[in-house]
Design an enzyme around this catalytic site. Structure first.
Site, PDB file in Angstrom:
ATOM      1  N   PRO A   2       0.790  -1.499  -0.342  1.00 23.93           N
ATOM      2  CA  PRO A   2       0.144  -0.090  -0.019  1.00 23.93           C
ATOM      3  C   PRO A   2       0.890   1.529   0.409  1.00 23.93           C
ATOM      4  O   PRO A   2       1.728   1.246   1.170  1.00 23.93           O
ATOM      5  CB  PRO A   2      -0.522  -0.611   1.285  1.00 23.93           C
ATOM      6  N   GLU A   3       0.636   2.307  -0.800  1.00 20.53           N
ATOM      7  CA  GLU A   3       1.004   2.882  -0.868  1.00 20.53           C
ATOM      8  C   GLU A   3       0.304   4.498  -0.637  1.00 20.53           C
ATOM      9  O   GLU A   3      -0.355   4.352   0.436  1.00 20.53           O
ATOM     10  CB  GLU A   3       1.491   3.436  -2.622  1.00 20.53           C
ATOM     11  N   LYS A  50       3.722   6.253   4.354  1.00 20.05           N
ATOM     12  CA  LYS A  50       2.947   5.176   4.583  1.00 20.05           C
ATOM     13  C   LYS A  50       3.015   4.592   6.321  1.00 20.05           C
ATOM     14  O   LYS A  50       2.911   4.348   6.106  1.00 20.05           O
ATOM     15  CB  LYS A  50       3.626   4.343   4.135  1.00 20.05           C
ATOM     16  N   ARG A 237      14.362  -1.946  -6.107  1.00 17.67           N
ATOM     17  CA  ARG A 237      12.537  -2.557  -7.121  1.00 17.67           C
ATOM     18  C   ARG A 237      12.784  -2.592  -8.216  1.00 17.67           C
ATOM     19  O   ARG A 237      14.397  -1.705  -8.805  1.00 17.67           O
ATOM     20  CB  ARG A 237      11.418  -1.157  -6.601  1.00 17.67           C
TER      21      ARG A 237
END
Ligand SMILES: [Zn+2]
Length: 249
Positions: A2-3, A50, A237
């Site tokens: 979840p960003e 976050k 990433r």
């Protein structure tokens, strides 16, 4: 993961549903001592990047970070039995939220809360975010802009999907270095606008005319020009970029 847009969405919804109420707080899984929170009034639910912070009368802030797999379940009947593995249930009048699989769910005393805030850069979804500070931090970041955007100390709240889509919208190569003030400000303004769309929609939105589509993120080809999307590892990433729309600097 979840960003920030989803964390802000959770905060907004839970604040609207629970703020001002006396909470029933419990940890069905038994891994959190909810004694400081149960039977006390929730003042506010705050999102910062976050992170979620629950501000409860006469108690340390309750800090939640969802990590990769954390989520909330909402129940319209607060008496419904929790399923297994619920770390935290927060219940008010006519609603309960069950928190499952967070990486953090802990009381945060004042110095810990100050340290958390000090560790985070400007968050494009916060009304108190300082745009000039955001531009300064991005310009001062060493290394590639695509790595800096994932660094929560530079800007707070972005994850891999937003990195890919915002850099596409800005026409910036994720490998670009020493981003100047004008492109940094443009990127910040895109983040402010699009993350708000994402928060309201509950998903990443990078094209309001096609909210379920992405430009380059996890796509084989660019949705604008059809070029093969370039992928590589950046900041731990997978980066996605269009070689035509995001030319190398
Ligand atoms: Zn393209």
């Amino acid at each position: 993961m979840p960003e920030g847009h989803l964390v802000h969405r959770y905060a907004r919804e839970q604040h609207a549903a629970l703020a001002g109420q006396v909470l029933a707080a419990s940890s069905p899984q038994g891994r959190l001592d909810t004694g400081p929170y149960d039977g006390r009034r929730l003042r506010a639910v705050e999102a910062y990047g976050k992170h979620l912070l629950y501000h409860v009368d006469d108690a340390p802030a309750l800090h939640v970070h969802l990590g990769m797999r954390g989520l909330f379940l909402r129940h319209d009947d607060p008496a419904v039995p929790p399923r297994g593995g619920v770390r935290l249930r927060l219940a008010g009048a006519g609603v309960a939220y069950d928190l499952i699989a967070p990486i953090r769910c802990e009381p945060l005393p004042g110095d810990g809360e100050r340290a958390l805030r000090a560790s985070l850069g400007p968050d494009p979804l916060r009304a108190d975010a300082d745009a000039e500070e955001a531009v300064r931090r991005l310009g001062a970041a060493r290394g590639a802009v695509g790595a800096a955007l994932l660094d929560q100390a530079v800007w707070a709240g972005l994850g891999n999907a937003w990195r890919a889509e915002l850099l596409f919208l800005a026409g910036l190569d994720p490998d670009a270095r020493a981003v100047g003030p004008a492109p940094a400000r443009r990127l910040w303004e895109l983040a402010v606008g699009y993350l708000a769309l994402g928060r309201d929609a509950g998903q990443v939105v990078s094209d309001p005319a096609a909210p379920d589509e992405r430009w380059v993120y996890k796509r084989p080809t660019c949705r604008r020009c059809g070029a093969r999307v370039r992928t590589w590892q950046l900041g731990g990433r997978t980066a996605y970029a269009c070689p035509v729309d995001q030319p190398a600097a």
